[in-house]
Design a protein around this motif. Structure first.
Motif, PDB file in Angstrom:
ATOM      1  N   CYS A  32      35.962  17.549  42.108  1.00 13.77           N
ATOM      2  CA  CYS A  32      34.799  18.162  41.472  1.00 13.77           C
ATOM      3  C   CYS A  32      33.535  17.946  42.306  1.00 13.77           C
ATOM      4  O   CYS A  32      32.731  18.869  42.474  1.00 13.77           O
ATOM      5  CB  CYS A  32      34.641  17.552  40.086  1.00 13.77           C
ATOM      6  SG  CYS A  32      33.558  18.482  39.065  1.00 13.77           S
ATOM      7  N   LYS A  33      33.369  16.743  42.826  1.00 14.25           N
ATOM      8  CA  LYS A  33      32.163  16.442  43.613  1.00 14.25           C
ATOM      9  C   LYS A  33      32.081  17.332  44.846  1.00 14.25           C
ATOM     10  O   LYS A  33      31.003  17.611  45.361  1.00 14.25           O
ATOM     11  CB  LYS A  33      32.151  14.962  44.041  1.00 14.25           C
ATOM     12  CG  LYS A  33      31.920  14.005  42.895  1.00 14.25           C
ATOM     13  CD  LYS A  33      30.437  13.853  42.571  1.00 14.25           C
ATOM     14  CE  LYS A  33      30.162  12.938  41.415  1.00 14.25           C
ATOM     15  NZ  LYS A  33      29.985  13.562  40.106  1.00 14.25           N
ATOM     16  N   LYS A  34      33.255  17.767  45.347  1.00 11.74           N
ATOM     17  CA  LYS A  34      33.253  18.628  46.534  1.00 11.74           C
ATOM     18  C   LYS A  34      33.011  20.093  46.176  1.00 11.74           C
ATOM     19  O   LYS A  34      32.273  20.790  46.858  1.00 11.74           O
ATOM     20  CB  LYS A  34      34.596  18.498  47.272  1.00 11.74           C
ATOM     21  CG  LYS A  34      34.721  17.214  48.051  1.00 11.74           C
ATOM     22  CD  LYS A  34      35.554  17.423  49.302  1.00 11.74           C
ATOM     23  CE  LYS A  34      35.892  16.133  50.001  1.00 11.74           C
ATOM     24  NZ  LYS A  34      34.820  15.206  50.227  1.00 11.74           N
ATOM     25  N   TRP A  35      33.644  20.564  45.099  1.00 10.21           N
ATOM     26  CA  TRP A  35      33.524  21.995  44.813  1.00 10.21           C
ATOM     27  C   TRP A  35      32.230  22.347  44.080  1.00 10.21           C
ATOM     28  O   TRP A  35      31.704  23.429  44.205  1.00 10.21           O
ATOM     29  CB  TRP A  35      34.762  22.530  44.064  1.00 10.21           C
ATOM     30  CG  TRP A  35      34.678  22.459  42.550  1.00 10.21           C
ATOM     31  CD1 TRP A  35      35.110  21.454  41.762  1.00 10.21           C
ATOM     32  CD2 TRP A  35      34.111  23.446  41.660  1.00 10.21           C
ATOM     33  NE1 TRP A  35      34.845  21.730  40.439  1.00 10.21           N
ATOM     34  CE2 TRP A  35      34.233  22.952  40.351  1.00 10.21           C
ATOM     35  CE3 TRP A  35      33.509  24.695  41.852  1.00 10.21           C
ATOM     36  CZ2 TRP A  35      33.789  23.642  39.235  1.00 10.21           C
ATOM     37  CZ3 TRP A  35      33.053  25.383  40.727  1.00 10.21           C
ATOM     38  CH2 TRP A  35      33.202  24.860  39.436  1.00 10.21           C
ATOM     39  N   PHE A  36      31.680  21.365  43.353  1.00 12.03           N
ATOM     40  CA  PHE A  36      30.531  21.665  42.501  1.00 12.03           C
ATOM     41  C   PHE A  36      29.313  22.206  43.281  1.00 12.03           C
ATOM     42  O   PHE A  36      28.688  23.177  42.841  1.00 12.03           O
ATOM     43  CB  PHE A  36      30.161  20.429  41.670  1.00 12.03           C
ATOM     44  CG  PHE A  36      29.178  20.732  40.586  1.00 12.03           C
ATOM     45  CD1 PHE A  36      29.487  21.617  39.565  1.00 12.03           C
ATOM     46  CD2 PHE A  36      27.911  20.155  40.594  1.00 12.03           C
ATOM     47  CE1 PHE A  36      28.559  21.917  38.565  1.00 12.03           C
ATOM     48  CE2 PHE A  36      26.983  20.450  39.604  1.00 12.03           C
ATOM     49  CZ  PHE A  36      27.310  21.338  38.596  1.00 12.03           C
ATOM     50  N   PRO A  37      28.977  21.639  44.452  1.00 15.48           N
ATOM     51  CA  PRO A  37      27.831  22.196  45.191  1.00 15.48           C
ATOM     52  C   PRO A  37      28.017  23.676  45.551  1.00 15.48           C
ATOM     53  O   PRO A  37      27.043  24.440  45.512  1.00 15.48           O
ATOM     54  CB  PRO A  37      27.770  21.333  46.457  1.00 15.48           C
ATOM     55  CG  PRO A  37      28.365  20.034  46.039  1.00 15.48           C
ATOM     56  CD  PRO A  37      29.464  20.394  45.087  1.00 15.48           C
ATOM     57  N   TYR A  38      29.251  24.098  45.865  1.00 18.73           N
ATOM     58  CA  TYR A  38      29.500  25.517  46.191  1.00 18.73           C
ATOM     59  C   TYR A  38      29.275  26.381  44.951  1.00 18.73           C
ATOM     60  O   TYR A  38      28.673  27.444  45.025  1.00 18.73           O
ATOM     61  CB  TYR A  38      30.928  25.717  46.717  1.00 18.73           C
ATOM     62  CG  TYR A  38      31.110  25.114  48.082  1.00 18.73           C
ATOM     63  CD1 TYR A  38      30.797  25.843  49.232  1.00 18.73           C
ATOM     64  CD2 TYR A  38      31.565  23.805  48.235  1.00 18.73           C
ATOM     65  CE1 TYR A  38      30.933  25.278  50.489  1.00 18.73           C
ATOM     66  CE2 TYR A  38      31.700  23.231  49.488  1.00 18.73           C
ATOM     67  CZ  TYR A  38      31.379  23.964  50.606  1.00 18.73           C
ATOM     68  OH  TYR A  38      31.502  23.407  51.850  1.00 18.73           O
TER      69      TYR A  38
END
Ligand SMILES: C[S@@+](CC[C@H](N)C(=O)[O-])C[C@H]1O[C@@H](n2cnc3c(N)ncnc32)[C@H](O)[C@@H]1O
Length: 244
Positions: A32-38
């Motif tokens: 989640c921490k990786k995809w959330f900014p996108y």
């Protein structure tokens, strides 16, 4: 009613079983921490389009809080991609804090697109403990769409008061719980656990205005509004500012 909500939550839990399983295994948070900014970068385009006039109105009196030098020192807590930069006045000195380091590259892009600002630094930290920011060092602190996700609203607001100079201001724009008698509130309760996992710890049912009313500000200007957003669940909003 509680039983219906529980049953519907269970049904959604079964539908989204892989996500809940990854969460139980302790793996979901990293994903989640990786995809959330996108996701947030795309969401911000839509949100800023719908909310531009509200944000312009909210931030219109920011310059009144500039210090004796005439420059405004502003701390944005939970800065995300830097969605508010274009609404800040020219020459504003911006410090950003966010616990998710994956926002940095998006933030750098926003800094490049907003040359009217003086960007100071990006601190990776949660708003509950902003020890890297000195006491009374900020004229203004901003939180937009953040109080829904933080672990402890009271602690964040205490930290906000600590870093603000006397007479400094805290600006907020937040989605909140709908009125308890509405269908929207019913669906907010049903979808809350899945929403929390999908959107990086975001809660649909927070009554964030209560924490603001309890905090020790000398003045609070708070407005409830229905944001013109396509998803009804996040239309109930509060916005305004509080003076230390
Ligand atoms: C929905 S995003 C909003 C981002 C940005 N403020 C905006 O308006 O687009 C929520 C942000 O709060 C950050 N956040 C989550 N927990 C936090 C905490 N405890 N302290 C500070 N920021 C937090 C997230 O990493 C994310 O950047």
């Amino acid at each position: 009613m509680a039983l219906i909500i529980f049953t519907l939550r269970l049904a959604i839990g079964i539908l989204l079983f892989p996500m809940f399983l990854l969460n139980l295994l302790g793996l979901w948070n990293q994903i989640c921490k990786k995809w959330f900014p996108y996701f947030l970068r795309r969401f911000t385009v839509m949100y800023n389009e719908q909310m531009a006039s509200k944000k312009r109105e909210l931030f219109s009196n920011l310059p009144e809080f500039a210090g004796p030098s005439g420059k405004l020192s502003l701390l944005e807590v939970g800065c995300g991609t830097g969605a508010n930069f274009r609404f800040y006045p020219a020459g504003c000195r911006v410090t950003c804090i966010d616990p998710n380091p994956n926002f940095e590259k998006f933030l750098i892009k926003s800094v490049a697109e907003n040359r009217h600002l003086q960007f100071e630094r990006f601190v990776v930290a949660a708003g509950e403990n902003m020890q890297q920011v000195a006491d009374g060092s900020m004229d203004v602190v901003v939180c937009t769409l953040v109080l829904c996700s933080v672990q402890n609203q009271e602690q964040i607001l205490q930290e906000v008061c600590r870093v603000l100079r006397p007479g400094g201001a805290f600006y907020f724009l937040e989605h909140v719980a709908a009125e308890s008698s509405t269908w929207n509130y019913f669906w907010q309760q049903v979808l809350d656990p899945a929403w929390y996992l999908l959107f990086d710890g975001c809660n649909l049912t927070r009554e964030s205005w209560k924490a603001l009313e309890r905090a020790r500000f000398s003045k609070l200007e708070l407005q409830h509004l229905q944001a013109p957003l396509p998803v009804e669940l996040v239309r109930p909003h509060i916005c305004g500012y509080a003076v230390k």
